[in-house]
Each structure stands twice: as C-alpha cells, then as structure tokens.
Design a protein around this motif. Structure first.
Motif, PDB file in Angstrom:
ATOM      1  N   LYS A 162       0.782  -1.397   0.081  1.00 35.22           N
ATOM      2  CA  LYS A 162      -0.015  -0.018  -0.084  1.00 35.22           C
ATOM      3  C   LYS A 162       0.767   1.195  -0.134  1.00 35.22           C
ATOM      4  N   LYS A 163       0.374   2.248  -0.583  1.00 37.05           N
ATOM      5  CA  LYS A 163       1.037   3.781  -0.747  1.00 37.05           C
ATOM      6  C   LYS A 163       0.567   4.255   0.453  1.00 37.05           C
ATOM      7  N   ILE A 164       1.576   4.833   1.401  1.00 39.70           N
ATOM      8  CA  ILE A 164       1.531   5.558   2.682  1.00 39.70           C
ATOM      9  C   ILE A 164       0.986   7.013   2.092  1.00 39.70           C
ATOM     10  N   CYS A 165       2.052   7.624   1.412  1.00 44.29           N
ATOM     11  CA  CYS A 165       1.955   9.050   0.937  1.00 44.29           C
ATOM     12  C   CYS A 165       2.981   9.361  -0.039  1.00 44.29           C
ATOM     13  N   ASP A 166       2.670  10.338  -0.955  1.00 47.58           N
ATOM     14  CA  ASP A 166       3.972  10.763  -1.803  1.00 47.58           C
ATOM     15  C   ASP A 166       4.567  12.014  -0.972  1.00 47.58           C
ATOM     16  N   ILE A 167       5.827  12.169  -1.389  1.00 45.60           N
ATOM     17  CA  ILE A 167       6.650  13.406  -0.861  1.00 45.60           C
ATOM     18  C   ILE A 167       7.171  14.061  -1.451  1.00 45.60           C
ATOM     19  N   LYS A 168       7.289  15.193  -1.329  1.00 44.44           N
ATOM     20  CA  LYS A 168       7.863  16.262  -2.115  1.00 44.44           C
ATOM     21  C   LYS A 168       9.291  16.696  -1.925  1.00 44.44           C
ATOM     22  N   PRO A 169       9.934  17.158  -2.887  1.00 47.36           N
ATOM     23  CA  PRO A 169      11.351  17.478  -2.484  1.00 47.36           C
ATOM     24  C   PRO A 169      11.655  18.243  -1.487  1.00 47.36           C
ATOM     25  N   SER A 170      10.716  19.226  -1.116  1.00 40.17           N
ATOM     26  CA  SER A 170      10.814  20.223   0.081  1.00 40.17           C
ATOM     27  C   SER A 170      10.737  19.638   1.170  1.00 40.17           C
TER      28      SER A 170
END
Ligand code: SAH
Length: 260
Positions: A162-170
């Motif tokens: 399962k995907k927990i979340c996407d994370i941005k470079p910042s």
C-alpha cells in the motif's frame, strides 16, 4: 553540522508532518524495529518517541556513527555496515518492523534481494520503504496499466503493498530532484509456491517486448504447445501487461512442471 554526501544518497527528512506520518503508519510500541540508513537520526528520534521494545539501525557511513552514538547513546543498537551485505534474518528473534529511507537505487535492490531470498517464514511483519515516486508507482500497479511490469509481479507475489503517501522534494534537506513515495509492505502467507528465479525468468521473457503479442514469448517457453494457454484461457494476441498477477504465477508453476 553534518555535510550530506551525494554518493550515499543522503537526503535527510526534515518535514515534521511527514516524520509523524511515517511513525504513525504502523504500531511501534513494544515492537522490535530495524531502521536502515538512519542518517542524522531524524526518523530515529520519532521512532524512539513511540517506545519500541528495541531498535537497531544499520548505517553505511562511518562518519555518522559517532554522531548517532552521541545523540542516542545506549538507546539504539548501531551497526556500521552496508545493508546489502547484512543477513537480516540473523538480526532478531522477533519479527521486525523495518523503516528505510535509503537511496532510491538501494531501496529497489534491497526489496528485490529480500523477496528473492525470503523463505516461508517471514523475518519481518512490516516494511516501510521510500522509493522514487515513479518506481513506487510501478511496484503498486496492477495489470492493464502502462506501469505494470516485472517488479509489480515480483513484489505482489509475496507481499501486500500500500502507498502511505507521496513526498515532495521540499520535505528533505538537501532537496532531491524528484518526488518520492512511501510504501508499506506486509507478508502474504498464502503465496504461490514457485521458485523466485523461475518467476524472474518467466517475467523477463514475457516483458522483453512490452508492445508485442504474447505469442512469441509463450511459444518460446512452452515450445509451441498451446495446452497451457487453453487451460488458463490466455489470448495470445494480448500484450504482457494484460495478464494479471495470478496468471504469471500459474505460468511459472506450469513451466516448473515442464522442466522437472
Ligand atoms: N533516514 C534518514 C536519512 C536518509 S538519507 C532520514 O530520513 O533523514 C539515506 C541514508 O542511507 C544515509 O544516511 C546514507 O548514508 C545511508 N545509506 C546509503 N546507502 C546505504 C547502504 N547501502 N546501507 C546502509 N545505509 C546506507
């Protein structure tokens, strides 16, 4: 101040909301935790705040070891090694919950290594790993999508994902150039009993030409014998991405019967 090493893929997580999200993705209290690539210990602190029974960290960069020891003292076990060279089955008698924000290439390599070497008894009950978003999308994709391929079939064989979340470079310092995604994997105890290397061979053969029909690789593997395609009602005019997970596992089983 610790200067990040590019060669070791050092992008330290600094976003508190993401750090919280990671430690809230599974229960940590009283569990045995393995953290790979702790870096400067940002995630380690959050894990410790959830009161694990014990925590071992594996970090390749020897310069970070003293730093980690100064911050955490005896609260963590530190192993100064390359995770690719560790026999993870020897680390604990308990089933481990694993956290890893590793360099992207190492995440994929270690995931494949673990799946290939897994015996029936899983040594972990959760793996929480960071990937380049594009790779994560391939790992979680299902048949009939363009992202579907060898790594989706291999990973879904023994693991629920399962995907927990996407994370941005910042959310990192220094910032990576691309988006990341955090995936959580749990064991599938009723996986198909086939040999990992045979599954790799089958998927490699079928996906060697993504856009071509299944006919050619199928005939290559089954010597032109159509019985198996009939048995599973496989239309050989379709493309490799149209066959679901189970069909690949069944084809591997049939291939094993053939070469026995
Ligand atoms: N988890 C930390 C650090 C992430 S940076 C955080 O989120 O802030 C990735 C870390 O993995 C670095 O500390 C790097 O030194 C370490 N690392 C890179 N390759 C490794 C390997 N093969 N085995 C163990 N650690 C590795």
């Amino acid at each position: 101040m610790i200067k990040a090493k590019k060669s070791l893929g050092q992008n330290f997580l600094i976003d508190k909301n993401i750090l919280k999200k990671i430690v809230n993705s599974t229960k940590i209290e009283n569990k045995s935790i393995l953290e790979i690539g702790p870096g400067t210990g940002n995630l380690t602190s959050y894990i410790l705040s959830q009161k694990p029974r014990e925590i071992t960290v594996i970090e390749k960069d020897s310069n970070l070891i003293k730093y980690l020891r100064d911050i955490f003292g005896e609260k963590i076990n530190i192993i100064n090694k390359d995770i690719l060279k560790v026999d993870e089955t020897l680390l604990s008698k308990e089933k481990l919950t694993v956290f890893g924000n590793l360099p992207y290439n190492i995440s994929t390599e270690i995931l494949c290594k673990w799946i290939l070497s897994l015996k029936d008894n899983f040594w972990f009950d959760y793996l929480i790993l960071m990937f380049q978003k594009e790779v994560a999308d391939r790992i979680i994709s299902k048949s009939n999508s363009t992202n579907y391929g060898r790594i989706s079939i291999l990973a879904n064989w023994k693991l629920k994902i399962k995907k927990i979340c996407d994370i941005k470079p910042s959310s990192f310092s220094p910032r990576p150039k691309i988006d990341s995604s955090l995936l959580i994997f749990t064991p599938k105890y009723n996986f198909y009993k086939i040999n990992a290397h045979n599954l790799e061979f089958i998927t490699r053969t079928f996906f060697s030409h993504r856009r071509k029909m299944l006919k050619k690789p199928y005939n290559k593997i089954f010597n032109g014998n159509l019985d198996i395609s009939k048995k599973y009602k496989i239309d050989l005019n379709l493309r490799p991405q149209n066959l679901d997970f189970d069909t690949y596992y069944k084809l591997t089983k049939e291939y094993e019967n053939l070469i026995k």
